[in-house]
Motif scaffolding. Structure first.
Motif: not given
Length: 264
Positions: A58-86
């Motif tokens: 299922m395509a994720v169309e909405k942009a999501y935002a999170f707060e991390g230790p270094q500030g605001k990040v996106s859902l794509i940022d959570l992948f840390e450059g990898r292909r899979q995210l749990i």
């Protein structure tokens, strides 16, 4: 010693109806009989994981935002450059039992079981926890409990959109460039099995990425065992260690010579 046939009360408590006491030969026979069912369960789990790898995305169309230790990040940022995210939705926030000293007891048990994330990272997979607690509280909790997985703060409707606003759950995502897809979701008792590197990989779209798996054509697969390493020794894109390849080859050869009835 009470036998399995004895019953009644002892010391105000119900006596346990324990199994019979048998000889070593009888015990081994009983164990091998049960092993047939256990192997069937293992094979069924492998088949289910193979089917899971073929689930539609299922395509994720909405942009999501999170707060991390270094500030605001996106859902794509959570992948840390990898292909899979749990993403595990843990309940640590005002209103949750245990706040502010602890997260939910069930979510905390899940966190206590998480294996070192370096092994997941080596399979192009990132694991994160998310909650609505501020980062300062999350950092304090992680330090107190000895948890090291990345943990981000929810800031929008991510939890409601992915079925984890009222109850814990684990979502799996795949990244193809700048596009993100939801590939799997598990909650309730399904979350009980989470924590092991293997169980996490089995719910991802790419699986364990080993040659024995039944995966769609073109999926990444490497020789079984060869990618394993100490969690402080993984190096990105490094070939398998030659000595470990030699050791694991010898182990596989010895295993192949075992009695088939004793193999998992």
């Amino acid at each position: 010693m009470p036998t399995s046939a004895e019953s009644g009360r002892k010391g105000g408590q119900l006596a346990m109806h324990t199994p019979p006491i048998v000889s070593p030969q009888e015990w081994e026979a009983a164990r091998n009989e049960l092993l047939v069912k256990e192997k069937a369960l293992t094979r069924a789990g492998d088949a289910l994981a193979a089917e899971r790898r073929r689930m539609p995305w299922m395509a994720v169309e909405k942009a999501y935002a999170f707060e991390g230790p270094q500030g605001k990040v996106s859902l794509i940022d959570l992948f840390e450059g990898r292909r899979q995210l749990i993403v595990y939705r843990a309940f640590f926030e005002p209103g949750v039992f245990g706040w502010p000293d602890h997260a939910c007891r069930g979510c905390s048990m899940v966190a206590d079981q998480v294996a070192h994330v370096a092994h997941l990272n080596a399979r192009d997979t990132t694991l994160v926890f998310v909650s609505r607690a501020p980062q300062a509280d999350i950092a304090r909790l992680k330090a107190r409990m000895g948890w090291e997985m990345p943990w981000f703060t929810l800031t929008d409707s991510f939890d409601a959109d992915f079925g984890v606003d009222e109850w814990h759950g684990t979502n799996v995502f795949y990244r193809d460039g700048d596009r993100v897809f939801r590939t799997y979701f598990i909650n309730n008792r399904g979350d009980e099995q989470m924590g092991s590197t293997w169980n996490y990989l089995d719910i991802t779209p790419l699986g364990r990425q080993e040659v024995w798996e039944d995966s769609p054509e073109g999926y990444p697969q490497t020789p079984t065992y060869k990618w394993w390493n100490w969690h402080d020794s993984y190096v990105a894109d490094a070939p398998p260690d030659e000595k470990w390849v030699e050791v694991s080859d010898a182990g596989e050869a010895a295993f192949q010579n075992q009695d088939p009835s004793t193999k998992p």
